[in-house]
Write a protein that holds these residues in place. Structure first.
Motif, PDB file in Angstrom:
ATOM      1  N   VAL A  48     -12.275  -4.809   6.652  1.00  0.00           N
ATOM      2  CA  VAL A  48     -12.057  -4.051   5.424  1.00  0.00           C
ATOM      3  C   VAL A  48     -12.861  -4.715   4.314  1.00  0.00           C
ATOM      4  CG1 VAL A  48     -10.368  -3.249   3.745  1.00  0.00           C
ATOM      5  CG2 VAL A  48      -9.759  -3.364   6.161  1.00  0.00           C
ATOM      6  N   ALA A  49     -13.923  -4.053   3.902  1.00  0.00           N
ATOM      7  CA  ALA A  49     -14.823  -4.615   2.897  1.00  0.00           C
ATOM      8  C   ALA A  49     -14.352  -4.321   1.477  1.00  0.00           C
ATOM      9  CB  ALA A  49     -16.232  -4.084   3.104  1.00  0.00           C
ATOM     10  N   THR A  50     -13.397  -3.413   1.336  1.00  0.00           N
ATOM     11  CA  THR A  50     -12.887  -3.050   0.021  1.00  0.00           C
ATOM     12  C   THR A  50     -12.047  -4.188  -0.540  1.00  0.00           C
ATOM     13  OG1 THR A  50     -12.772  -0.753   0.737  1.00  0.00           O
ATOM     14  CG2 THR A  50     -11.540  -1.321  -1.219  1.00  0.00           C
ATOM     15  N   THR A  51     -12.208  -4.466  -1.816  1.00  0.00           N
ATOM     16  CA  THR A  51     -11.420  -5.505  -2.462  1.00  0.00           C
ATOM     17  C   THR A  51      -9.985  -5.021  -2.629  1.00  0.00           C
ATOM     18  OG1 THR A  51     -13.370  -6.234  -3.662  1.00  0.00           O
ATOM     19  CG2 THR A  51     -11.255  -6.989  -4.486  1.00  0.00           C
ATOM     20  N   ALA A  52      -9.065  -5.876  -2.266  1.00  0.00           N
ATOM     21  CA  ALA A  52      -7.646  -5.532  -2.344  1.00  0.00           C
ATOM     22  C   ALA A  52      -7.099  -5.840  -3.730  1.00  0.00           C
ATOM     23  CB  ALA A  52      -6.869  -6.319  -1.293  1.00  0.00           C
ATOM     24  N   THR A  53      -6.086  -5.094  -4.116  1.00  0.00           N
ATOM     25  CA  THR A  53      -5.328  -5.407  -5.314  1.00  0.00           C
ATOM     26  C   THR A  53      -4.184  -6.304  -4.877  1.00  0.00           C
ATOM     27  OG1 THR A  53      -5.869  -3.263  -6.286  1.00  0.00           O
ATOM     28  CG2 THR A  53      -3.993  -4.445  -7.219  1.00  0.00           C
ATOM     29  N   ILE A  54      -4.171  -7.522  -5.391  1.00  0.00           N
ATOM     30  CA  ILE A  54      -3.175  -8.503  -4.971  1.00  0.00           C
ATOM     31  C   ILE A  54      -2.342  -8.897  -6.176  1.00  0.00           C
ATOM     32  CG2 ILE A  54      -2.823 -10.802  -3.984  1.00  0.00           C
ATOM     33  CD1 ILE A  54      -5.544 -10.409  -2.551  1.00  0.00           C
ATOM     34  N   THR A  55      -1.034  -8.740  -6.041  1.00  0.00           N
ATOM     35  CA  THR A  55      -0.114  -9.133  -7.103  1.00  0.00           C
ATOM     36  C   THR A  55       0.945 -10.062  -6.521  1.00  0.00           C
ATOM     37  OG1 THR A  55       1.217  -7.151  -6.736  1.00  0.00           O
ATOM     38  CG2 THR A  55      -0.456  -7.025  -8.451  1.00  0.00           C
ATOM     39  N   PHE A  56       1.573 -10.809  -7.409  1.00  0.00           N
ATOM     40  CA  PHE A  56       2.597 -11.768  -7.007  1.00  0.00           C
ATOM     41  C   PHE A  56       3.886 -11.459  -7.754  1.00  0.00           C
ATOM     42  CE2 PHE A  56      -1.538 -13.738  -6.536  1.00  0.00           C
ATOM     43  CZ  PHE A  56      -1.484 -14.167  -5.221  1.00  0.00           C
ATOM     44  N   ALA A  57       5.009 -11.733  -7.112  1.00  0.00           N
ATOM     45  CA  ALA A  57       6.307 -11.469  -7.715  1.00  0.00           C
ATOM     46  C   ALA A  57       7.299 -12.551  -7.291  1.00  0.00           C
ATOM     47  CB  ALA A  57       6.810 -10.090  -7.293  1.00  0.00           C
ATOM     48  N   GLU A  58       8.464 -12.496  -7.888  1.00  0.00           N
ATOM     49  CA  GLU A  58       9.561 -13.412  -7.567  1.00  0.00           C
ATOM     50  C   GLU A  58       9.118 -14.868  -7.623  1.00  0.00           C
ATOM     51  OE1 GLU A  58      11.750 -12.288  -4.074  1.00  0.00           O
ATOM     52  OE2 GLU A  58      11.664 -10.179  -4.601  1.00  0.00           O
ATOM     53  N   SER A  59       8.697 -15.284  -8.779  1.00  0.00           N
ATOM     54  CA  SER A  59       8.253 -16.665  -9.025  1.00  0.00           C
ATOM     55  C   SER A  59       7.141 -17.076  -8.071  1.00  0.00           C
ATOM     56  CB  SER A  59       9.433 -17.634  -8.917  1.00  0.00           C
ATOM     57  OG  SER A  59      10.430 -17.315  -9.857  1.00  0.00           O
ATOM     58  N   ASN A  60       6.225 -16.186  -7.853  1.00  0.00           N
ATOM     59  CA  ASN A  60       5.061 -16.405  -6.986  1.00  0.00           C
ATOM     60  C   ASN A  60       5.426 -16.728  -5.536  1.00  0.00           C
ATOM     61  OD1 ASN A  60       3.308 -15.878  -9.058  1.00  0.00           O
ATOM     62  ND2 ASN A  60       3.051 -18.010  -9.627  1.00  0.00           N
ATOM     63  N   SER A  61       6.562 -16.247  -5.069  1.00  0.00           N
ATOM     64  CA  SER A  61       6.899 -16.450  -3.668  1.00  0.00           C
ATOM     65  C   SER A  61       6.673 -15.174  -2.854  1.00  0.00           C
ATOM     66  CB  SER A  61       8.354 -16.905  -3.513  1.00  0.00           C
ATOM     67  OG  SER A  61       9.232 -15.907  -3.986  1.00  0.00           O
ATOM     68  N   LYS A  62       6.329 -14.095  -3.528  1.00  0.00           N
ATOM     69  CA  LYS A  62       6.068 -12.810  -2.853  1.00  0.00           C
ATOM     70  C   LYS A  62       4.663 -12.341  -3.194  1.00  0.00           C
ATOM     71  CE  LYS A  62       9.085  -9.258  -2.720  1.00  0.00           C
ATOM     72  NZ  LYS A  62       9.859  -8.093  -3.231  1.00  0.00           N
ATOM     73  N   ILE A  63       3.931 -11.899  -2.173  1.00  0.00           N
ATOM     74  CA  ILE A  63       2.593 -11.351  -2.375  1.00  0.00           C
ATOM     75  C   ILE A  63       2.608  -9.880  -1.979  1.00  0.00           C
ATOM     76  CG2 ILE A  63       1.838 -12.135  -0.091  1.00  0.00           C
ATOM     77  CD1 ILE A  63      -0.992 -12.482  -1.271  1.00  0.00           C
ATOM     78  N   ILE A  64       1.962  -9.070  -2.787  1.00  0.00           N
ATOM     79  CA  ILE A  64       1.860  -7.627  -2.525  1.00  0.00           C
ATOM     80  C   ILE A  64       0.376  -7.284  -2.480  1.00  0.00           C
ATOM     81  CG2 ILE A  64       2.453  -5.312  -3.332  1.00  0.00           C
ATOM     82  CD1 ILE A  64       4.695  -6.836  -5.014  1.00  0.00           C
ATOM     83  N   VAL A  65      -0.063  -6.784  -1.328  1.00  0.00           N
ATOM     84  CA  VAL A  65      -1.473  -6.444  -1.118  1.00  0.00           C
ATOM     85  C   VAL A  65      -1.587  -4.934  -0.986  1.00  0.00           C
ATOM     86  CG1 VAL A  65      -3.494  -6.812   0.329  1.00  0.00           C
ATOM     87  CG2 VAL A  65      -1.823  -8.644   0.071  1.00  0.00           C
ATOM     88  N   THR A  66      -2.447  -4.339  -1.791  1.00  0.00           N
ATOM     89  CA  THR A  66      -2.646  -2.886  -1.777  1.00  0.00           C
ATOM     90  C   THR A  66      -4.137  -2.595  -1.676  1.00  0.00           C
ATOM     91  OG1 THR A  66      -0.721  -2.607  -3.196  1.00  0.00           O
ATOM     92  CG2 THR A  66      -2.212  -0.731  -3.022  1.00  0.00           C
ATOM     93  N   VAL A  67      -4.485  -1.663  -0.785  1.00  0.00           N
ATOM     94  CA  VAL A  67      -5.887  -1.288  -0.588  1.00  0.00           C
ATOM     95  C   VAL A  67      -5.974   0.228  -0.432  1.00  0.00           C
ATOM     96  CG1 VAL A  67      -7.840  -1.421   1.001  1.00  0.00           C
ATOM     97  CG2 VAL A  67      -6.555  -3.451   0.475  1.00  0.00           C
ATOM     98  N   SER A  68      -7.044   0.788  -0.952  1.00  0.00           N
ATOM     99  CA  SER A  68      -7.340   2.201  -0.760  1.00  0.00           C
ATOM    100  C   SER A  68      -8.812   2.325  -0.376  1.00  0.00           C
ATOM    101  CB  SER A  68      -7.065   2.982  -2.036  1.00  0.00           C
ATOM    102  OG  SER A  68      -7.328   4.349  -1.831  1.00  0.00           O
ATOM    103  N   GLN A  69      -9.076   3.161   0.618  1.00  0.00           N
ATOM    104  CA  GLN A  69     -10.452   3.388   1.081  1.00  0.00           C
ATOM    105  C   GLN A  69     -10.705   4.877   1.208  1.00  0.00           C
ATOM    106  OE1 GLN A  69     -10.983   1.483   4.892  1.00  0.00           O
ATOM    107  NE2 GLN A  69     -12.439   0.046   4.051  1.00  0.00           N
ATOM    108  N   ASN A  70     -11.939   5.274   0.980  1.00  0.00           N
ATOM    109  CA  ASN A  70     -12.352   6.646   1.238  1.00  0.00           C
ATOM    110  C   ASN A  70     -12.887   6.732   2.660  1.00  0.00           C
ATOM    111  OD1 ASN A  70     -11.675   7.747  -1.247  1.00  0.00           O
ATOM    112  ND2 ASN A  70     -13.592   7.095  -2.150  1.00  0.00           N
ATOM    113  N   VAL A  71     -12.284   7.605   3.453  1.00  0.00           N
ATOM    114  CA  VAL A  71     -12.686   7.785   4.846  1.00  0.00           C
ATOM    115  C   VAL A  71     -13.475   9.091   4.952  1.00  0.00           C
ATOM    116  CG1 VAL A  71     -11.847   8.101   7.202  1.00  0.00           C
ATOM    117  CG2 VAL A  71     -10.658   6.537   5.658  1.00  0.00           C
ATOM    118  N   PRO A  72     -14.685   9.053   5.512  1.00  0.00           N
ATOM    119  CA  PRO A  72     -15.458  10.291   5.654  1.00  0.00           C
ATOM    120  C   PRO A  72     -14.837  11.219   6.694  1.00  0.00           C
ATOM    121  CG  PRO A  72     -16.613   8.449   6.670  1.00  0.00           C
ATOM    122  CD  PRO A  72     -15.405   7.880   6.000  1.00  0.00           C
TER     123      PRO A  72
END
Length: 133
Positions: free
Chosen positions: A79-103
């Motif tokens: 996956v070459a698309t850059t992910a949106t990475i956020t942290f929660a709960e005093s930096n003990s939780k990571i949330i990774v979100t990605v969206s890609q356009n598929v032909p």
């Protein structure tokens, strides 16, 4: 008056068969595109899951290391698309979100050249020992 209005019915089978074949062809094209979209969504979800788990290894200590590990795992999984990475709960939780356009292959006929496919994964490091070196 005993004759039918459409007494000459020669060739109707060809017209009906052609219509059914066209309908089946359209359905086959739709199934092929939807199958490809489902496959790409599954691959994307697998990559995002791996990235979230890899990033969680460095938490809660270093969000920079967690982000770096998550992005590296995304690249390792194709996956070459850059992910949106956020942290929660005093930096003990990571949330990774990605969206890609598929032909698409056959949906182009109706003007849909690409379809956005997205995936999100969350991982929580609740044990000790996080923080990375």
């Amino acid at each position: 008056m005993g004759k039918f209005i459409f007494s000459n019915q020669k060739g109707q089978a060809i017209i009906l068969t052609s219509a059914v074949c066209l309908l089946l062809l359209v359905m086959l094209a739709l199934v092929a595109d939807m199958g490809n979209l489902y496959l790409q969504k599954t691959k994307l979800q697998t990559a995002v899951d791996a990235a979230a788990l890899a990033g969680a290894q460095s938490l809660p200590g270093s969000t920079a290391n967690a982000q770096s590990a998550a992005n590296q795992y995304m690249l390792n999984n194709g996956v070459a698309t850059t992910a949106t990475i956020t942290f929660a709960e005093s930096n003990s939780k990571i949330i990774v979100t990605v969206s890609q356009n598929v032909p698409t292959y056959f949906l182009r006929v109706i003007g849909t050249k690409t379809v956005a496919v997205g995936a999100t994964a969350t991982a929580l490091n609740s044990g000790g020992g996080g923080g990375g070196a």
